[in-house]
Enzyme design. Structure first.
Site, PDB file in Angstrom:
ATOM      1  N   ARG A   1       0.848  -1.204   0.000  1.00 38.02           N
ATOM      2  CA  ARG A   1       0.000   0.000   0.000  1.00 38.02           C
ATOM      3  C   ARG A   1       0.879   1.249   0.000  1.00 38.02           C
ATOM      4  NH1 ARG A   1      -3.143   0.299   4.996  1.00 38.02           N
ATOM      5  NH2 ARG A   1      -4.268   1.962   3.934  1.00 38.02           N
TER       6      ARG A   1
ATOM      7  N   SER B   1      -2.362 -10.513  -8.173  1.00 40.18           N
ATOM      8  CA  SER B   1      -2.506 -11.340  -6.978  1.00 40.18           C
ATOM      9  C   SER B   1      -2.899 -12.731  -7.435  1.00 40.18           C
ATOM     10  CB  SER B   1      -3.579 -10.741  -6.075  1.00 40.18           C
ATOM     11  OG  SER B   1      -3.936 -11.657  -5.053  1.00 40.18           O
TER      12      SER B   1
ATOM     13  N   LYS C   1      12.655  -6.416   1.930  1.00 41.85           N
ATOM     14  CA  LYS C   1      13.679  -7.024   2.776  1.00 41.85           C
ATOM     15  C   LYS C   1      13.011  -7.903   3.819  1.00 41.85           C
ATOM     16  CE  LYS C   1      12.822  -5.246   5.936  1.00 41.85           C
ATOM     17  NZ  LYS C   1      11.539  -5.223   6.644  1.00 41.85           N
TER      18      LYS C   1
ATOM     19  N   TYR D   1       0.654 -13.827 -10.670  1.00 39.37           N
ATOM     20  CA  TYR D   1       1.926 -13.113 -10.778  1.00 39.37           C
ATOM     21  C   TYR D   1       2.509 -13.265 -12.186  1.00 39.37           C
ATOM     22  CZ  TYR D   1       1.601 -13.585  -5.656  1.00 39.37           C
ATOM     23  OH  TYR D   1       1.176 -13.572  -4.363  1.00 39.37           O
TER      24      TYR D   1
END
Lengths: 366, 366
Positions: free
Chosen positions: A27, A46, A110, A71
């Site tokens: 977001r 998604s 990460k 994807y």
């Protein structure tokens, strides 16, 4: 902030992003893609098209943003220049490699991988496909970070680095501790070390001008029932005597500090990962601090430095990444290796912390 | 500040101090004795009466302050209630024991002894002679310290302590590094650990409500040619998972921090040993910190707390000590054991750090 009309840039140097998955962090990054002047949010994908549709609606994506139910469709879209990968860490190798093979430039959340071996699979795929790689460490892109780095590099104001202490802790709620991907061994097995510890380790390396430590010693960990790390303390040591310690945790109140002490100066920052306020951030320094006569008081107070920014750090991250992609795409430049190097050094230290834990908290050579 | 006339109090509850030696730190403490409303500076003694005279003059001691050419004369003066001992650490046992045997109450500079065994000789002498003992850790007496302790004890605002990081470093000049008693193995053999490290260890114990850690691990030291510690990093660990780390050094810029992180709150202080300003000191706290939507900013900034004081912390230390002595002298009370207990706990941790260093930086049980 740009209006929704202006989001659809017709500039030729606009980099078109695809996002893999509807993660919470996406977001913030999708808004950053919209805010950054050289990028557009082209597609969200998604595994569930319904979920993607609901996500696009909830986040007010522009009606022209494409929505895919897989994807692979994102990777197969020839208009997509770059993908942002906010998937659980254990899925990064698969999807980053597939993206690189489709010549998509990669901005990856990460921790990038579960270990350096996996990371190298990703980085090698990026290399052999000539795509840019960058991890999603936003604070690196705040203008404050460069100004602080200038202070640390200043032999007159800071001198030689001796000590760094960093922490990133937040008090996860019961739902997080039960259900978040970051406490699941099959999704984000590095737990708090890979999530919160990532920032501490990066901060320490940053303060040390990215010189890797010689040894790493884990000091203590807390694990959940599935043996995922919920908190970790560790120490890093360099050949020249520099020492760093860090504390990362899901179990303590929100705190994000860097204290860097040199022979001549000291840097303090208490909101290095996410500034208290988006538009204005600060840090404090003191150089050659001493006392008044009889050590009654200090001879000076630390200086507070305020840094303002028009774009928040996450948009500056997208802008920097997109500029690199543009250089490759339109000007034939090579990918900038700086960012993969930083990811790799961060992961080398994470691997050493894990190795130290596995060796009963013994020192481990990096 | 009191005028020199008002220093000579005729109150019956005025405690008369003798100072053993003309140490630099005694300048500050002698002024504190003068400032405190329940004490007077009765005598200064040095091994050289000329040195004592020059010191009294240079520091504007009142003409009625007695000057002796030996420490024994101070102890033999029946008007002296209490002695302040700022001698090199290796002399503390001898002079503290002799002072206690002469029924003098004892305010002793830190580190109190070279190890717990020596400390116990001092404390036993105080016990068997019924005299008050206190070490010279001034910051314990600042009103700010109590207010911060209230925050740490507050289950709602701070929760349960998880992590403490403390540092005290200062950049000693060449003269200090060559000649100061704190770098001499025969005078202050504990070096930076006994001097600067004392404060870090006390701060950590203070934050942990004086619960001793289970294990202590030295992480790294720097020594001079005479094997006196110039810098030291160490970690303390408790059974319940609390972890503390500290860094003390003569080789880094002036820095004095406590960061205490609990499950619900965080405390930051960057001038805990000597406040930036005498009359007004601050610290910062944040409770239940979290982010705004999408983690764009914090939901609150830390609160800055300002604490004012009419008397500086060193005078408040003298006032507290003198009140305890007065209670014993005039009201038949027993010595307050709190202060010797705190000294002893601090020294137990120092001993453990030394033991860890001697064992090749292995964890040592306290």
């Amino acid at each position: 902030m740009a209006t929704s009309e202006s989001r659809i840039s017709t500039n030729t140097n606009t980099i078109r992003f695809g996002i893999l998955g509807c993660a919470e962090i996406a977001r913030k990054v999708s808004q950053a893609i919209i805010l950054s002047p050289n990028s557009t949010l082209h597609v969200i994908g998604s595994r569930s098209i319904e979920k993607a549709r609901a996500y696009a609606k909830a986040n007010n994506f522009h009606p022209t943003t494409k929505i895919y139910g897989s994807y692979d469709e994102v990777l197969d879209d020839h208009e997509v220049d770059a993908v942002y990968i906010p998937l659980p860490t254990s899925l990064h190798v698969e999807w980053a490699v597939r993206a690189a093979e489709k010549k998509k430039h990669i901005l990856c959340e990460k921790p990038v991988a579960l270990n350096v071996k996996d990371l190298d699979v990703i980085l090698n795929a990026c290399d052999s496909n000539g795509v840019q790689f960058m991890d999603g460490t936003m604070w690196m892109h705040h203008p404050r970070t460069r100004i602080m780095a200038d202070f640390l590099a200043d032999s007159r104001r800071f001198g030689q680095l001796k000590t760094v202490q960093s922490c990133f802790t937040f008090a996860a709620d019961e739902d997080f501790l039960q259900n978040d991907i970051r406490v699941k061994p099959d999704l984000d097995a590095l737990g708090a070390l890979g999530d919160a510890g990532w920032y501490c380790i990066r901060a320490i390396l940053w303060a040390a001008n990215y010189e890797l430590p010689k040894t790493v010693t884990a000091l203590r960990i807390t694990e959940n029932g599935a043996r995922v790390i919920l908190s970790c303390d560790a120490s890093l040591q360099w050949e020249d005597g520099k020492v760093a310690t860090f504390n990362c945790s899901f179990l303590s109140n929100l705190t994000m500090d860097i204290t860097a002490i040199g022979t001549k100066g000291t840097l303090h920052i208490n909101d290095f990962i996410i500034p208290y306020k988006e538009a204005e951030a600060s840090f404090s320094t003191v150089s050659e601090g001493w006392f008044t006569d009889m050590a009654l008081e200090w001879n000076k107070k630390p200086s507070e430095h305020i840094v303002t920014t028009d774009l928040p750090q996450q948009a500056l991250m997208i802008k920097e990444f997109s500029a690199l992609v543009d250089g490759i795409k339109r000007h034939g430049l090579q990918p900038e290796k700086k960012w993969s190097t930083l990811s790799r050094k961060t992961h080398l230290v994470i691997d050493a912390v894990i190795a130290s834990i596995d060796k009963g908290f013994a020192p481990v050579e990096v």
